[in-house]
Scaffold this motif. Structure first.
Motif, PDB file in Angstrom:
ATOM      1  N   PRO A  55      83.234  39.719  12.375  1.00 39.57           N
ATOM      2  CA  PRO A  55      81.795  40.219  12.381  1.00 39.57           C
ATOM      3  C   PRO A  55      81.366  40.308  13.815  1.00 39.57           C
ATOM      4  O   PRO A  55      81.507  39.497  14.675  1.00 39.57           O
ATOM      5  N   ILE A  56      80.817  41.449  14.139  1.00 45.45           N
ATOM      6  CA  ILE A  56      80.332  41.755  15.605  1.00 45.45           C
ATOM      7  C   ILE A  56      78.905  41.930  15.481  1.00 45.45           C
ATOM      8  O   ILE A  56      78.504  43.173  14.544  1.00 45.45           O
ATOM      9  N   GLY A  57      78.023  41.660  16.326  1.00 45.26           N
ATOM     10  CA  GLY A  57      76.657  42.282  16.128  1.00 45.26           C
ATOM     11  C   GLY A  57      76.442  42.969  17.683  1.00 45.26           C
ATOM     12  O   GLY A  57      76.714  42.499  18.665  1.00 45.26           O
ATOM     13  N   VAL A  58      75.703  44.008  17.551  1.00 47.45           N
ATOM     14  CA  VAL A  58      75.381  44.932  18.683  1.00 47.45           C
ATOM     15  C   VAL A  58      73.913  45.403  18.658  1.00 47.45           C
ATOM     16  O   VAL A  58      73.671  46.086  17.544  1.00 47.45           O
ATOM     17  N   ALA A  59      73.272  45.026  19.876  1.00 43.34           N
ATOM     18  CA  ALA A  59      71.724  45.551  19.731  1.00 43.34           C
ATOM     19  C   ALA A  59      71.605  46.943  20.135  1.00 43.34           C
ATOM     20  O   ALA A  59      70.909  47.828  19.660  1.00 43.34           O
ATOM     21  N   SER A  60      72.358  47.411  21.084  1.00 42.06           N
ATOM     22  CA  SER A  60      72.197  48.873  21.655  1.00 42.06           C
ATOM     23  C   SER A  60      73.451  49.027  22.576  1.00 42.06           C
ATOM     24  O   SER A  60      74.446  48.268  22.962  1.00 42.06           O
ATOM     25  N   LEU A  61      73.697  50.574  22.341  1.00 44.03           N
ATOM     26  CA  LEU A  61      74.757  50.999  23.170  1.00 44.03           C
ATOM     27  C   LEU A  61      74.477  52.171  24.129  1.00 44.03           C
ATOM     28  O   LEU A  61      73.332  52.884  24.027  1.00 44.03           O
ATOM     29  N   GLU A  62      75.192  52.372  25.192  1.00 41.87           N
ATOM     30  CA  GLU A  62      75.017  53.335  26.145  1.00 41.87           C
ATOM     31  C   GLU A  62      76.389  53.627  26.861  1.00 41.87           C
ATOM     32  O   GLU A  62      77.409  52.992  26.517  1.00 41.87           O
ATOM     33  N   GLY A 103      73.531  43.073  24.091  1.00 46.38           N
ATOM     34  CA  GLY A 103      73.211  41.927  23.075  1.00 46.38           C
ATOM     35  C   GLY A 103      74.244  41.657  22.045  1.00 46.38           C
ATOM     36  O   GLY A 103      74.013  41.994  20.853  1.00 46.38           O
ATOM     37  N   CYS A 104      75.422  41.638  22.520  1.00 52.17           N
ATOM     38  CA  CYS A 104      76.759  41.536  21.684  1.00 52.17           C
ATOM     39  C   CYS A 104      76.799  40.040  21.029  1.00 52.17           C
ATOM     40  O   CYS A 104      76.366  39.095  21.649  1.00 52.17           O
ATOM     41  N   GLY A 105      77.031  39.839  19.904  1.00 56.57           N
ATOM     42  CA  GLY A 105      77.590  38.591  19.267  1.00 56.57           C
ATOM     43  C   GLY A 105      78.485  38.659  18.316  1.00 56.57           C
ATOM     44  O   GLY A 105      79.120  39.566  17.669  1.00 56.57           O
ATOM     45  N   LEU A 106      79.563  37.738  18.665  1.00 54.99           N
ATOM     46  CA  LEU A 106      80.916  37.545  17.754  1.00 54.99           C
ATOM     47  C   LEU A 106      80.837  36.253  16.934  1.00 54.99           C
ATOM     48  O   LEU A 106      80.235  35.091  17.194  1.00 54.99           O
ATOM     49  N   ALA A 107      81.301  36.649  15.720  1.00 58.76           N
ATOM     50  CA  ALA A 107      81.012  35.381  14.642  1.00 58.76           C
ATOM     51  C   ALA A 107      82.441  35.263  14.199  1.00 58.76           C
ATOM     52  O   ALA A 107      83.261  36.070  14.435  1.00 58.76           O
ATOM     53  N   LEU A 127      77.052  37.499  23.940  1.00 62.13           N
ATOM     54  CA  LEU A 127      77.222  38.203  25.265  1.00 62.13           C
ATOM     55  C   LEU A 127      76.122  39.125  25.618  1.00 62.13           C
ATOM     56  O   LEU A 127      75.928  39.998  24.949  1.00 62.13           O
ATOM     57  N   ALA A 128      75.523  38.984  26.830  1.00 66.14           N
ATOM     58  CA  ALA A 128      74.446  40.026  27.091  1.00 66.14           C
ATOM     59  C   ALA A 128      74.958  41.326  27.210  1.00 66.14           C
ATOM     60  O   ALA A 128      74.392  42.093  26.766  1.00 66.14           O
ATOM     61  N   THR A 129      75.987  41.729  28.047  1.00 63.85           N
ATOM     62  CA  THR A 129      76.748  42.925  28.116  1.00 63.85           C
ATOM     63  C   THR A 129      78.176  42.889  28.280  1.00 63.85           C
ATOM     64  O   THR A 129      78.611  42.157  28.772  1.00 63.85           O
ATOM     65  N   VAL A 130      78.601  43.851  27.564  1.00 67.01           N
ATOM     66  CA  VAL A 130      80.212  44.070  27.551  1.00 67.01           C
ATOM     67  C   VAL A 130      80.467  45.486  27.831  1.00 67.01           C
ATOM     68  O   VAL A 130      79.871  46.296  27.126  1.00 67.01           O
ATOM     69  N   ILE A 151      83.027  41.646  30.969  1.00 70.71           N
ATOM     70  CA  ILE A 151      82.013  40.683  30.391  1.00 70.71           C
ATOM     71  C   ILE A 151      81.405  40.110  31.518  1.00 70.71           C
ATOM     72  O   ILE A 151      82.309  39.604  32.520  1.00 70.71           O
ATOM     73  N   GLY A 152      80.054  39.825  31.786  1.00 64.50           N
ATOM     74  CA  GLY A 152      79.354  39.109  32.842  1.00 64.50           C
ATOM     75  C   GLY A 152      79.634  37.558  32.656  1.00 64.50           C
ATOM     76  O   GLY A 152      80.684  37.150  33.051  1.00 64.50           O
TER      77      GLY A 152
END
Length: 432
Positions: free
Chosen positions: A55-62, A73-77, A87-90, A103-104
């Protein structure tokens, strides 16, 4: 004739303007809106989840560049849905043959390390599923562990690069430090697929770690099992070099390094009698063949601490250590304080040899300026160390706990059995 011709030309110009300028602009605007929509974000996230199997979470894309997706706003579960990495930004750059991730900052705890290790293992094993090479650049890696008394401790590592590359019949994963630590901290894993297809998988591992690695992180990477969950305490760290090969299900290799800040209370927590203090173990040489230790030489040292009297008695009766002057003077005491502990441990097919420290007058431990415990007069059977850790009630051989694991990795007991027989049989476990 002038007016009709002008009207016709005007219509042509308007049509060309709409077809060549306005319509593409509208389509481009619609495409831009779609690229920022929740549906597009869900489609991209679903593709990533399918690729990773997690599962992966993403807040926004550009999309800052063609072929590059920047996720915020990424999250790995984990597989059970438990969040393990934030992860703030990928930045994800995709080509037909390669995927690059930027990855920062990455703060990784044991749970996150276990998930990343699982992904690396999947990439090595599932060539049909992971067809592209993968390169991951982490600008700033930090290990996060829970230390003594529930404190959260952070260990800065710095920039790290992870490379997953396939070439011919081989697939490899390389993890290396960058910047000032380039060349000092590196792990290489190479799996030969052709051997695996014949039922004889070959896995080669080379590791060099000069920056102390928190032991909880290493234990999480190694996975479940007695060898990976040694009770050394949350503050323990590992450093050194290792080379190993697995063939036909057995490991063969060599290592040297240091296990620092071992908690003696954690080491002896499963025993009826324990100890307190901090131990450092320097492994001068360690060799193993087919999953068993072939030879080992290690130096152990600890500053002031305490030891339960019953553990001292077990070391004398089971392992064969000799009582010193301070030991005899403390008869009847439940706990004994020691000023210093130091010894050299050698293990091979002949058994176990323990040598005291010259700085302690040849003793293993001193208390009040006198010897507390002296080493055995000679080598003892390797299984005696397992008997020291045997649970209460064990009759023939340790059947559970750390003693069982030791019996499975200590040198083959052929030479030790002869030595035990000459000594009059297998020792008891001193009430343990």
């Amino acid at each position: 004739m002038f007016v009709p011709r002008s009207a016709r030309r005007l219509r042509i110009v308007r049509t060309l303007f709409v077809a060549g300028v306005l319509l593409p602009s509208v389509m481009l605007a619609a495409w831009a809106v779609q690229r920022r929509s929740a549906g597009h974000r869900a489609a991209v996230r679903a593709g990533w989840e399918q690729a990773l199997g997690l599962p992966i979470g993403v807040a926004s894309l550009e999309h800052p560049l063609p072929g590059v997706v920047r996720a915020h706003g990424c999250g790995l579960a984990a597989a059970d849905g438990r969040p393990v990495l934030d992860l703030a930004t990928v930045d994800v750059e995709t080509s037909p043959t390669e995927v690059r991730l930027g990855i920062g900052a990455l703060a990784c705890d044991p749970a996150g390390a276990a998930v990343l290790a699982g992904l690396a293992g999947e990439w090595l094993l599932r060539g049909a599923r992971f067809r592209r090479d993968v390169v991951i650049d982490v600008a700033d890696l930090t290990w996060v562990v829970h230390g003594p008394a529930g404190r959260i401790e952070r260990v800065a590592v710095g920039p790290v690069r992870i490379e997953c590359v396939a070439q011919g019949d081989a697939r490899a994963v390389r993890i290396a430090g960058r910047g000032e630590r380039a060349g000092d901290d590196e792990v290489r894993l190479v799996r030969t697929a052709s051997a695996a297809a014949a039922g004889d998988e070959r896995l080669e591992v080379e590791a060099s770690c000069t920056t102390p690695l928190p032991y909880p992180i290493l234990a999480a990477v190694l996975g479940p099992g007695p060898g990976a969950t040694l009770p050394v305490g949350a503050a323990a760290t590992v450093s050194g070099r290792l080379t190993a090969t697995r063939e036909r299900g057995g490991w063969t290799g060599a290592a040297r390094g240091r296990l620092a800040a071992v908690d003696l209370a954690a080491c002896t927590a499963a025993l009826p009698a324990g100890a307190a203090g901090t131990l450092d173990v320097g492994v001068r040489a360690l060799e193993w063949r087919d999953g068993r230790i072939a030879a080992c030489e290690a130096v152990c040292a600890a500053a002031a601490g305490r030891v339960d009297r019953r553990l001292l008695e077990a070391l004398v009766s089971t392992v064969g250590c000799r009582a010193g002057a301070a030991y005899l003077a403390g008869v009847g005491d439940r706990d004994t304080a020691f000023d210093e502990l130091a010894c050299t441990l050698r293990i091979d097919g002949r058994g176990i040899e323990v040598a005291g420290a010259p700085a302690l007058g040849g003793a293993i431990a001193v208390a009040g300026g006198r010897g507390l415990l002296d080493p055995p007069a000679g080598a003892v059977a390797a299984e005696r160390l397992a008997w020291l850790l045997a649970p209460p009630g064990a009759v023939y051989v340790p059947s559970s706990g750390a003693g069982t694991w030791l019996m499975s990795v200590l040198p083959s007991p052929g030479a030790a059995v002869e030595r035990t027989s000459a000594a009059g049989g297998v020792p008891g476990n001193a009430g343990f």
